[in-house]
Design a protein around this motif. Structure first.
Motif, mmCIF file in Angstrom:
data_model
loop_
_atom_site.group_PDB
_atom_site.id
_atom_site.type_symbol
_atom_site.label_atom_id
_atom_site.label_comp_id
_atom_site.label_asym_id
_atom_site.label_seq_id
_atom_site.Cartn_x
_atom_site.Cartn_y
_atom_site.Cartn_z
ATOM 1 N N PHE A 1 2.830 -28.738 -55.966
ATOM 2 C CA PHE A 1 4.184 -29.471 -55.980
ATOM 3 C C PHE A 1 5.046 -28.799 -54.979
ATOM 4 C CE2 PHE A 1 8.292 -29.388 -57.948
ATOM 5 C CZ PHE A 1 8.504 -30.885 -57.896
ATOM 6 N N SER A 2 5.100 -27.479 -54.995
ATOM 7 C CA SER A 2 5.810 -26.394 -54.338
ATOM 8 C C SER A 2 5.847 -26.736 -52.950
ATOM 9 C CB SER A 2 5.831 -25.101 -54.726
ATOM 10 O OG SER A 2 6.807 -24.350 -54.045
ATOM 11 N N ILE A 3 4.610 -26.779 -52.417
ATOM 12 C CA ILE A 3 4.488 -26.997 -51.016
ATOM 13 C C ILE A 3 4.597 -28.459 -50.595
ATOM 14 C CG2 ILE A 3 1.990 -27.436 -50.926
ATOM 15 C CD1 ILE A 3 3.647 -25.066 -48.562
ATOM 16 N N HIS B 1 18.719 -31.480 -49.739
ATOM 17 C CA HIS B 1 17.961 -30.045 -49.046
ATOM 18 C C HIS B 1 18.028 -28.950 -50.155
ATOM 19 C CE1 HIS B 1 16.608 -31.859 -45.507
ATOM 20 N NE2 HIS B 1 17.640 -32.141 -45.164
ATOM 21 N N TRP B 2 19.067 -28.839 -50.749
ATOM 22 C CA TRP B 2 19.339 -27.707 -51.714
ATOM 23 C C TRP B 2 17.934 -27.866 -52.787
ATOM 24 C CZ3 TRP B 2 20.087 -27.492 -57.094
ATOM 25 C CH2 TRP B 2 20.305 -26.227 -57.573
ATOM 26 N N PHE C 1 8.073 -32.034 -47.658
ATOM 27 C CA PHE C 1 9.168 -33.372 -47.592
ATOM 28 C C PHE C 1 10.561 -32.912 -47.099
ATOM 29 C CE2 PHE C 1 11.655 -36.239 -50.378
ATOM 30 C CZ PHE C 1 11.309 -37.243 -49.600
ATOM 31 N N SER C 2 10.907 -31.606 -47.597
ATOM 32 C CA SER C 2 12.233 -31.057 -46.889
ATOM 33 C C SER C 2 12.025 -31.022 -45.582
ATOM 34 C CB SER C 2 12.700 -29.695 -47.470
ATOM 35 O OG SER C 2 13.834 -29.330 -46.753
ATOM 36 N N TRP D 1 12.776 -26.293 -55.093
ATOM 37 C CA TRP D 1 11.462 -26.517 -55.504
ATOM 38 C C TRP D 1 10.315 -26.124 -54.806
ATOM 39 C CZ3 TRP D 1 12.558 -32.514 -56.613
ATOM 40 C CH2 TRP D 1 13.242 -32.754 -57.883
ATOM 41 N N GLY D 2 10.596 -25.915 -53.210
ATOM 42 C CA GLY D 2 9.705 -25.313 -52.558
ATOM 43 C C GLY D 2 9.376 -23.835 -52.830
ATOM 44 N N CYS D 3 10.620 -23.205 -53.294
ATOM 45 C CA CYS D 3 10.512 -21.898 -53.645
ATOM 46 C C CYS D 3 10.059 -21.408 -54.952
ATOM 47 C CB CYS D 3 12.036 -21.043 -53.477
ATOM 48 S SG CYS D 3 12.589 -21.084 -51.871
ATOM 49 N N MET D 4 9.807 -22.331 -55.854
ATOM 50 C CA MET D 4 9.328 -22.221 -57.020
ATOM 51 C C MET D 4 8.175 -21.375 -57.519
ATOM 52 S SD MET D 4 9.874 -25.807 -59.366
ATOM 53 C CE MET D 4 8.201 -26.030 -59.507
ATOM 54 N N ASN D 5 7.282 -21.331 -56.610
ATOM 55 C CA ASN D 5 5.871 -20.793 -56.987
ATOM 56 C C ASN D 5 5.665 -19.639 -56.172
ATOM 57 O OD1 ASN D 5 3.537 -20.629 -58.171
ATOM 58 N ND2 ASN D 5 2.769 -22.420 -57.593
ATOM 59 N N TYR D 6 6.623 -18.960 -55.704
ATOM 60 C CA TYR D 6 6.590 -17.551 -54.641
ATOM 61 C C TYR D 6 5.283 -17.959 -53.746
ATOM 62 C CZ TYR D 6 9.528 -15.881 -58.517
ATOM 63 O OH TYR D 6 10.432 -15.968 -59.479
ATOM 64 N N MET D 7 5.029 -18.949 -53.219
ATOM 65 C CA MET D 7 3.942 -19.310 -52.381
ATOM 66 C C MET D 7 4.384 -18.775 -50.897
ATOM 67 S SD MET D 7 1.546 -22.129 -51.851
ATOM 68 C CE MET D 7 2.860 -23.371 -51.568
ATOM 69 N N LEU D 8 5.850 -19.462 -50.578
ATOM 70 C CA LEU D 8 6.446 -19.102 -49.325
ATOM 71 C C LEU D 8 7.178 -18.011 -49.374
ATOM 72 C CD1 LEU D 8 7.692 -22.723 -48.844
ATOM 73 C CD2 LEU D 8 5.759 -21.619 -47.477
#
Length: 110
Positions: free
Chosen positions: A81-83, A6-7, A88-89, A12-19
């Protein structure tokens, strides 16, 4: 293994500053409680807080992803990819909750 997976997916989910930043803070703080639950193997409170935090992040992740999902025009490969990693998480969290619940039962929880 639960915390490591999960880390990595949260990073990877936070990589793109979208969330928003609240997505990162919520997930990383729950993972910190998970580390506390690993360190104190006899603590029922630590595993209970970790399980509760995982359940709450399922709800907050659904809200974050649904509100901040970009339109098709603004979806680059990096954002996709980020989303995808954030989704997936989110999909793995019920499995993680089940495994953490089994640990809770092993520690004497009812």
């Amino acid at each position: 293994a639960i915390i490591l997976v999960h880390w990595l997916l949260t990073v990877w989910g936070c990589m793109n500053y979208m969330l928003p930043v609240s997505y990162a803070w919520g997930n990383f703080s729950v993972l910190a409680v998970g580390i506390w639950a690993i360190v104190q193997r006899d603590s029922l409170d630590a595993i209970t807080m970790f399980l509760t935090g995982l359940l709450l992040t399922v709800l907050t992740d659904i809200i974050h992803i649904s509100i901040f999902y970009p339109s098709r025009d603004f979806l680059s490969d990096a954002k996709r990819f980020s989303i995808g990693m954030a989704i997936f998480s989110l999909l793995l969290k019920p499995v993680s909750c089940y495994l953490v619940y089994r640990m809770y039962r092993e520690r004497g929880g009812e």
